[in-house]
Design a protein around this motif. Structure first.
Motif, PDB file in Angstrom:
ATOM      1  N   PHE A  48      38.304  -4.793  28.875  1.00 59.62           N
ATOM      2  CA  PHE A  48      39.557  -5.313  29.421  1.00 59.62           C
ATOM      3  C   PHE A  48      39.360  -5.762  30.862  1.00 59.62           C
ATOM      4  O   PHE A  48      39.773  -6.852  31.252  1.00 59.62           O
ATOM      5  N   VAL A  49      38.699  -4.926  31.652  1.00 56.18           N
ATOM      6  CA  VAL A  49      38.447  -5.268  33.049  1.00 56.18           C
ATOM      7  C   VAL A  49      37.552  -6.505  33.137  1.00 56.18           C
ATOM      8  O   VAL A  49      37.792  -7.410  33.947  1.00 56.18           O
ATOM      9  N   LEU A  50      36.520  -6.565  32.298  1.00 52.96           N
ATOM     10  CA  LEU A  50      35.655  -7.746  32.279  1.00 52.96           C
ATOM     11  C   LEU A  50      36.433  -8.981  31.833  1.00 52.96           C
ATOM     12  O   LEU A  50      36.209 -10.078  32.359  1.00 52.96           O
ATOM     13  N   GLY A  51      37.325  -8.821  30.875  1.00 54.33           N
ATOM     14  CA  GLY A  51      38.166  -9.949  30.444  1.00 54.33           C
ATOM     15  C   GLY A  51      39.034 -10.463  31.577  1.00 54.33           C
ATOM     16  O   GLY A  51      39.204 -11.680  31.739  1.00 54.33           O
ATOM     17  N   LEU A  52      39.578  -9.556  32.370  1.00 53.75           N
ATOM     18  CA  LEU A  52      40.360  -9.977  33.540  1.00 53.75           C
ATOM     19  C   LEU A  52      39.480 -10.738  34.529  1.00 53.75           C
ATOM     20  O   LEU A  52      39.870 -11.778  35.056  1.00 53.75           O
ATOM     21  N   GLY A  53      38.284 -10.203  34.760  1.00 56.18           N
ATOM     22  CA  GLY A  53      37.365 -10.852  35.697  1.00 56.18           C
ATOM     23  C   GLY A  53      36.927 -12.221  35.219  1.00 56.18           C
ATOM     24  O   GLY A  53      36.924 -13.196  35.986  1.00 56.18           O
ATOM     25  N   MET A  54      36.554 -12.313  33.959  1.00 54.84           N
ATOM     26  CA  MET A  54      36.127 -13.610  33.414  1.00 54.84           C
ATOM     27  C   MET A  54      37.279 -14.597  33.388  1.00 54.84           C
ATOM     28  O   MET A  54      37.100 -15.789  33.659  1.00 54.84           O
ATOM     29  N   GLY A  55      38.461 -14.113  33.065  1.00 56.94           N
ATOM     30  CA  GLY A  55      39.634 -14.979  33.076  1.00 56.94           C
ATOM     31  C   GLY A  55      39.951 -15.484  34.465  1.00 56.94           C
ATOM     32  O   GLY A  55      40.288 -16.664  34.654  1.00 56.94           O
ATOM     33  N   TYR A  56      39.809 -14.599  35.447  1.00 57.99           N
ATOM     34  CA  TYR A  56      40.037 -15.023  36.830  1.00 57.99           C
ATOM     35  C   TYR A  56      39.029 -16.100  37.227  1.00 57.99           C
ATOM     36  O   TYR A  56      39.395 -17.129  37.811  1.00 57.99           O
ATOM     37  N   LEU A  57      37.744 -15.857  36.936  1.00 55.18           N
ATOM     38  CA  LEU A  57      36.727 -16.857  37.264  1.00 55.18           C
ATOM     39  C   LEU A  57      37.010 -18.185  36.573  1.00 55.18           C
ATOM     40  O   LEU A  57      36.847 -19.249  37.172  1.00 55.18           O
ATOM     41  N   ARG A  58      37.429 -18.102  35.324  1.00 51.88           N
ATOM     42  CA  ARG A  58      37.748 -19.315  34.566  1.00 51.88           C
ATOM     43  C   ARG A  58      38.877 -20.098  35.213  1.00 51.88           C
ATOM     44  O   ARG A  58      38.805 -21.310  35.377  1.00 51.88           O
TER      45      ARG A  58
END
Length: 86
Positions: A48-58
């Protein structure tokens, strides 16, 4: 009309997508005993945390930044797995 809805509801869509990203990773387990089901929120918290991070970068920098972050994350995990004694 659709653009207005998307803009107004984007934070909700973003967090739902991050939860879905985490939830899909529960299938990394071959079996689903009761303890895995009960602990699923804790087990998938890193995703979940990685998904937030990847989504932010995206959203902040573009598709390829999120993509390469995912590649680096998976590459690290595979590297650790391959270095562990079998």
């Amino acid at each position: 009309r659709v653009a207005h809805w998307w803009t107004a509801h984007f934070p909700v869509v973003f967090y739902i997508a991050s939860v879905a990203f985490a939830a899909i990773h529960i299938f990394n387990f071959e079996e689903f005993p009761l303890r895995v089901i009960l602990l699923a929120p804790l087990i998938t918290l890193p995703q979940f945390v990685l998904g937030l991070g990847m989504g932010y970068l995206r959203m902040r920098f573009g598709f390829w930044y999120g993509y390469f972050f995912h590649v680096l994350n998976n590459g690290f995990a595979v590297g650790v797995y391959l270095l562990l004694p079998q």
